[in-house]
Scaffold this active site. Structure first.
Site, short mmCIF file in Angstrom:
data_model
loop_
_atom_site.label_atom_id
_atom_site.label_comp_id
_atom_site.label_asym_id
_atom_site.label_seq_id
_atom_site.Cartn_x
_atom_site.Cartn_y
_atom_site.Cartn_z
N ASP A 320 5.44 -38.32 6.62
CA ASP A 320 5.66 -37.01 6.02
C ASP A 320 7.09 -36.94 5.51
O ASP A 320 7.86 -37.89 5.65
CB ASP A 320 5.37 -35.89 7.03
CG ASP A 320 6.26 -35.96 8.26
OD1 ASP A 320 7.17 -36.82 8.30
OD2 ASP A 320 6.06 -35.16 9.19
N ASP A 322 10.53 -34.39 5.52
CA ASP A 322 11.15 -33.24 6.18
C ASP A 322 12.43 -32.83 5.45
O ASP A 322 13.26 -33.68 5.11
CB ASP A 322 11.51 -33.57 7.64
CG ASP A 322 10.30 -34.05 8.43
OD1 ASP A 322 9.22 -33.47 8.26
OD2 ASP A 322 10.44 -35.01 9.22
N ASP A 410 7.37 -30.80 5.68
CA ASP A 410 7.87 -29.78 6.61
C ASP A 410 9.18 -29.23 6.07
O ASP A 410 10.11 -29.98 5.77
CB ASP A 410 8.11 -30.37 8.00
CG ASP A 410 6.82 -30.74 8.71
OD1 ASP A 410 5.75 -30.24 8.31
OD2 ASP A 410 6.88 -31.53 9.68
#
Length: 486
Positions: A320, A322, A410
């Protein structure tokens, strides 16, 4: 950085990234792979350079595999040199690989990032065949290296909900990777932390036989495979996965056929499963950064957007992306995420989102004993899946080729006064953060989390304007992000 002794300021200098050692040889064959007669120039701007060791591989097979790699855009050198970043071996045990490395003028297996000018990664042929099948360098996983047996057992323990056992195995694996040279004898582990009897037995078996019967058994078990698959779904934890397994579910197809009721997050995880299990690449990160920065600055001019996580640590691949968002004028950053996500949604980029309000209380509340015992990461944040454009169509998926990919993103909002602590906490790695906080608590009697550094004896907070200041408060030499990969 592995969870060994942290470096105190004015103490011994010179920190080396943890050198992984290759795992046992795999019987995987590349005979089914075909090689085009035409070659192309290397596509990998990261400077990745392969070297295939002829010993045990054979001259003709090495020539065939080298040609295959070049046809797929990889740079392959016929002679070993300091420019090599990835060394590939076949039918070679860990001890044999270590001896080979020593014969190359002291070259050791390097970090999992393998950069030019530093030690290369020593890899089993399985990494090569996986990369050829993917048409690009795949992330180096535990199964490509010696530590994979310990990491497999750690993962299995975590999937059983036994976090203590999982942590023990992960710490042992990190200690193994942090050795200053290749591991050839069990006696090299004498006096080192986190290598208990069970882990030592696994390591001994790997050194002698090139395999761990326990780890192999785990990998082949029906439960491990099902639990691993289910917990890879965005929004699915061990408890949910265990419940599904006990109901007889084994695959994503089983979930669909049984009509399992899923949360909104889980539905998004299943819908975009193929994309989300595909490693996020640097090109994806840059595409995400552009759209996120544009949206944030439109909502809050003057804001700062900082990439964190594994990519800040120099990784080429991740699961992912961030970002930390802050503003020099403290307080202006509060509550901006709904507007940021609305901006992204208006562009058709949001596939899923869940925003969490800031529930971080006052400094007075943080000083309470009940609060100081946890990580206290309570920033305003948004867990999302964004639709990210890719430069060319053909993203791996079921269905027709497309020019976009679903990526986990995120977004975390932090006040300027807490930004250095949030940056340190969100950069990771998890093992590095755990050991740094353990050191803070046990050695310095201070409480460190992603919000602050607190002295419980004096009941005071130690302010910091940068990560470097936090390390100085702890009496430690500053460790740059790229050395925090435990």
């Amino acid at each position: 950085m592995a969870p060994g002794p942290l470096r105190r300021r004015k103490g011994p200098g010179g920190h080396a990234d943890p050198p992984p050692v290759p795992c046992s040889p795999s019987s995987s064959s590349s005979s089914s792979l075909s090689c085009s007669s035409s070659s192309s120039s290397p596509r990998w701007s990261s400077g990745l350079t392969l070297y295939l060791v002829e010993r045990r591989m054979g001259r003709s097979r090495r020539a065939f595999l080298s040609g295959l790699a070049r046809a797929k855009g990889f740079r392959v050198d016929d002679a070993y040199s300091p420019a090599v970043t990835h060394v590939v071996m076949e039918h070679t045990s860990a001890a044999q690989a270590a001896r080979w490395a020593q014969q190359q003028g002291g070259t050791q297996g390097g970090t999992q990032e393998g950069t030019q000018g530093g030690p290369p990664i020593l890899l089993d042929i399985t990494w090569f065949t996986d990369s050829m099948a993917a048409g690009r360098p795949v992330p180096v996983e535990g199964r490509h290296q010696l530590g994979e047996a310990l990491e497999t057992l750690a993962e299995a323990a975590a999937l059983e909900g036994n976090e203590g056992r999982s942590l023990s195995f992960r710490r042992a694996a990190s200690t193994l990777k942090a050795l200053p040279g290749p591991l050839t004898r069990l006696s090299q582990l004498e006096g080192l932390p986190y290598c208990g009897a069970h882990s030592r037995g696994v390591i001994q078996e790997m050194l002698e036989d090139g395999a761990s019967r326990e780890a192999d058994g785990v990998r082949q078990s029906d439960r491990f495979r099902a639990m691993k698959l289910f917990t890879q779904i965005f929004g699915v934890g061990v408890k949910t996965a265990d419940g599904w397994y006990r109901e007889g579910l084994r695959t994503l197809g089983d979930l669909r056929e049984r009509g399992k009721k899923l949360t909104r997050m889980q539905e998004a995880g299943v819908r975009h499963y193929e994309d989300l299990k595909t490693p996020v690449e640097l090109s994806d990160v840059e595409a995400v950064r552009r759209v996120v920065e544009e949206a944030v600055l439109q909502v809050l001019p003057g804001a700062n957007i900082t990439l964190t996580g594994g990519f800040r640590r120099g990784k080429r691949h991740g699961h992912d992306v961030d970002f930390l968002i802050t503003h020099p004028e403290e307080g202006r950053e509060a509550g901006i995420l709904p507007n940021v996500m609305s901006c992204l949604e208006s562009q058709g980029l949001v596939l899923y989102q869940h925003t969490q309000e800031n529930h971080y209380c006052t400094p007075k509340a943080m000083a309470q004993p009940a609060s100081r015992t946890n990580t206290m990461d309570a920033f305003e944040r948004c867990f999302s899946i964004l639709r990210v454009s890719r430069p060319s169509p053909g993203v791996a998926s079921r269905g027709p080729p497309r020019d976009w990919k679903a990526v986990r993103v995120d977004l975390v909002v932090t006040p300027a006064s807490q930004f250095p602590f949030a940056l340190l906490g969100w950069t990771g790695s998890q093992h590095f953060e755990r050991e740094l906080r353990r050191f803070s608590r046990q050695e310095r009697k201070l409480i460190l989390n992603s919000h602050a550094l607190y002295n419980p004896e004096k009941k005071t907070f130690l302010p910091a304007a940068s990560e470097e200041e936090i390390f100085r408060h702890l009496g430690l030499e500053f460790i740059p992000p790229e050395e925090r990969n435990a």
